[in-house]
Design a protein around this motif. Structure first.
Motif, PDB file in Angstrom:
ATOM      1  N   PRO A  65       0.975  -1.346  -0.475  1.00 31.95           N
ATOM      2  CA  PRO A  65      -0.046  -0.644  -0.182  1.00 31.95           C
ATOM      3  C   PRO A  65       0.808   1.163   0.197  1.00 31.95           C
ATOM      4  O   PRO A  65       1.880   1.151   0.928  1.00 31.95           O
ATOM      5  CB  PRO A  65      -0.726   0.459   1.205  1.00 31.95           C
ATOM      6  CG  PRO A  65      -0.811  -1.493   1.663  1.00 31.95           C
ATOM      7  CD  PRO A  65       0.463  -2.156   1.386  1.00 31.95           C
ATOM      8  N   SER A  67       0.355   4.121   1.277  1.00 33.60           N
ATOM      9  CA  SER A  67      -0.455   4.974   2.444  1.00 33.60           C
ATOM     10  C   SER A  67       0.805   4.196   3.408  1.00 33.60           C
ATOM     11  O   SER A  67       1.186   5.222   3.790  1.00 33.60           O
ATOM     12  CB  SER A  67      -1.861   4.619   2.438  1.00 33.60           C
ATOM     13  OG  SER A  67      -1.965   3.291   2.465  1.00 33.60           O
ATOM     14  N   ALA A  80      -8.023   9.473   3.031  1.00 39.15           N
ATOM     15  CA  ALA A  80      -8.670   9.158   1.658  1.00 39.15           C
ATOM     16  C   ALA A  80      -9.507  10.270   1.067  1.00 39.15           C
ATOM     17  O   ALA A  80      -9.646  11.714   1.677  1.00 39.15           O
ATOM     18  CB  ALA A  80      -9.186   8.202   1.493  1.00 39.15           C
ATOM     19  N   ALA A 256      -5.209   6.596  -1.919  1.00 38.83           N
ATOM     20  CA  ALA A 256      -5.739   6.176  -0.920  1.00 38.83           C
ATOM     21  C   ALA A 256      -5.354   4.614  -1.146  1.00 38.83           C
ATOM     22  O   ALA A 256      -4.555   3.871   0.401  1.00 38.83           O
ATOM     23  CB  ALA A 256      -6.617   6.701  -0.469  1.00 38.83           C
ATOM     24  N   ASN A 257      -5.824   3.897  -1.682  1.00 41.23           N
ATOM     25  CA  ASN A 257      -5.523   2.446  -1.824  1.00 41.23           C
ATOM     26  C   ASN A 257      -5.411   2.016  -2.742  1.00 41.23           C
ATOM     27  O   ASN A 257      -4.887   0.758  -3.506  1.00 41.23           O
ATOM     28  CB  ASN A 257      -7.046   1.682  -2.361  1.00 41.23           C
ATOM     29  CG  ASN A 257      -8.071   2.335  -0.647  1.00 41.23           C
ATOM     30  OD1 ASN A 257      -7.889   1.757  -0.071  1.00 41.23           O
ATOM     31  ND2 ASN A 257      -9.252   3.169  -1.786  1.00 41.23           N
ATOM     32  N   LYS A 259      -1.699   0.222  -4.637  1.00 42.53           N
ATOM     33  CA  LYS A 259      -0.924  -0.624  -4.624  1.00 42.53           C
ATOM     34  C   LYS A 259       0.482  -0.015  -5.336  1.00 42.53           C
ATOM     35  O   LYS A 259       0.565   0.056  -6.420  1.00 42.53           O
ATOM     36  CB  LYS A 259      -0.789  -2.062  -4.468  1.00 42.53           C
ATOM     37  CG  LYS A 259      -2.391  -1.662  -3.478  1.00 42.53           C
ATOM     38  CD  LYS A 259      -3.169  -3.805  -3.047  1.00 42.53           C
ATOM     39  CE  LYS A 259      -3.531  -3.202  -1.847  1.00 42.53           C
ATOM     40  NZ  LYS A 259      -3.944  -4.839  -1.665  1.00 42.53           N
TER      41      LYS A 259
END
Length: 285
Positions: A65, A67, A80, A256-257, A259
C-alpha cells in the motif's frame, strides 16, 4: 556513507520495535547488510546475503500500500478523498476546473507545447499551468512543495501542493501524461524515491494523480515539392518537424488505496563507468 547507513538503521530499528510494515523491515535489512563493509575474515558476506534476499523476497515486495510507504518514510498519513466532505468537494471542484482549462489551453495551436517534439518535455508545462489556474481559484493556494530544508525541488513526487485556505487542509497533486491506448499498460509510470533529504511529503494530505491522455497529430509533409502524409513512425520522426499534440481526456485518481512494488536496482554514474583504468580501447583522437 557508512555512518549515514547506521543512522538510518537506528531510526528504522526504533520504528520496528513499535511495529512497522514489511516495507520498512525490508529497508532495515538492506541498511544493516550494506552498512557492514566486511566480515571477520574480510569477505563481503553481507552483500552475498543481500542479493539472494532481494531475489527471494521479490514477490513479497509487490502489492505494498502506497499509504504505508508514505507513513513509514515520512511519518505523514495519506488521507482518503471523502466525496461527502465539504472541504474535499470544494478542493476537487477547483482542481477539476483547472484540469479542464489546462487541457483546453495546451490544445490551442499557439500553445508552447505544440512546438515540443518529445512528450517527456511537456510535463513541466502542465505543472506550471495547473499551478497558475489553481492559484487563481478563490479559496485555494497552489505551489511547488518544499523539502525539509525549505528548498523548492521540481523533480520527484509530488509535483504540486494545494492548500484549502479556509481549513488549511492539504492536497498533493501529481500530473502524469500517457499515450492514448496505454491505460492498461504494465510499464512503470509512477515513481517514489524514499529519501529524507529530498522528501517533499510533509503533511497529512489527500494524494491525487491527474492523468492526461495524449495523442500525436500527424501533419501534412512536404517532400519533393509535394504534400504527403507520413505512414510510419520513422517517417514522422524524420519529416514531421511540425508535430502537434492533442490532449483528449483527464482523470483524477485518489491514491489512498494505490499499491506499489519495490524494484531493486543497482546504479552507477558516468564517473563510475568511464574510469581511465577501466577503458581498454578508444577511438582515434
Amino acid at each position: 556513507m557508512l555512518s549515514s547507513c547506521r543512522a538510518v538503521t537506528g531510526r528504522f530499528s526504533i520504528n520496528l520495535v513499535k511495529g512497522i510494515s514489511f516495507f520498512a523491515a525490508s529497508i532495515l535489512f538492506l541498511a544493516q547488510s550494506f552498512g557492514q563493509e566486511t566480515t571477520k575474515n574480510g569477505g563481503p558476506a553481507s552483500i552475498n546475503q543481500s542479493i539472494p534476499w532481494l531475489i527471494d523476497e521479490e514477490a513479497q515486495l509487490r502489492g505494498i500500500p502506497f499509504s504505508k510507504v508514505i507513513v513509514d518514510v515520512t511519518g505523514k498519513k495519506v488521507l482518503a478523498f471523502n466525496p461527502k466532505d465539504e472541504i474535499d468537494q470544494r478542493a476537487l471542484k477547483g482542481i477539476s476546473a483547472a484540469c479542464e482549462e489546462t487541457m483546453k489551453r495546451l490544445n490551442e495551436p499557439g500553445s508552447a507545447v505544440q512546438s515540443v517534439a518529445r512528450i517527456n518535455e511537456v510535463s513541466s508545462h502542465f505543472e506550471d499551468t495547473l499551478r497558475e489556474l489553481v492559484n487563481s481559484t478563490p479559496g485555494l493556494n497552489c505551489d511547488f512543495p518544499k523539502t525539509a530544508e525549505g528548498k523548492v525541488q521540481r523533480s520527484g513526487y509530488p509535483d504540486l501542493r494545494i492548500v484549502d485556505l479556509a481549513s488549511k487542509r492539504v492536497f498533493y497533486l501529481d500530473p502524469k501524461l500517457y499515450a492514448a491506448g496505454s491505460r492498461d499498460s504494465s510499464f512503470r509510470t509512477f515513481y517514489f524515491e524514499p529519501k529524507i533529504a529530498t522528501n517533499k511529503v510533509r503533511d497529512d494530505a489527500v494524494h491525487f494523480v491527474v492523468g492526461f491522455e495524449h495523442q500525436a497529430v500527424a501533419a501534412s509533409l512536404s517532400r519533393d515539392g509535394s504534400d504527403a502524409t507520413s505512414d510510419t513512425a520513422t517517417e514522422r520522426r524524420v519529416y514531421n518537424k511540425a508535430a502537434k499534440w492533442k490532449f483528449t481526456r483527464w482523470d483524477i485518481v485518489d491514491l489512498a488505496n494505490f499499491k506499489v512494488k519495490l524494484k531493486a536496482e543497482f546504479q552507477g554514474s558516468n564517473r563510475d563507468l568511464y574510469r581511465p583504468e577501466a577503458i581498454v580501447a578508444s577511438s582515434a583522437k
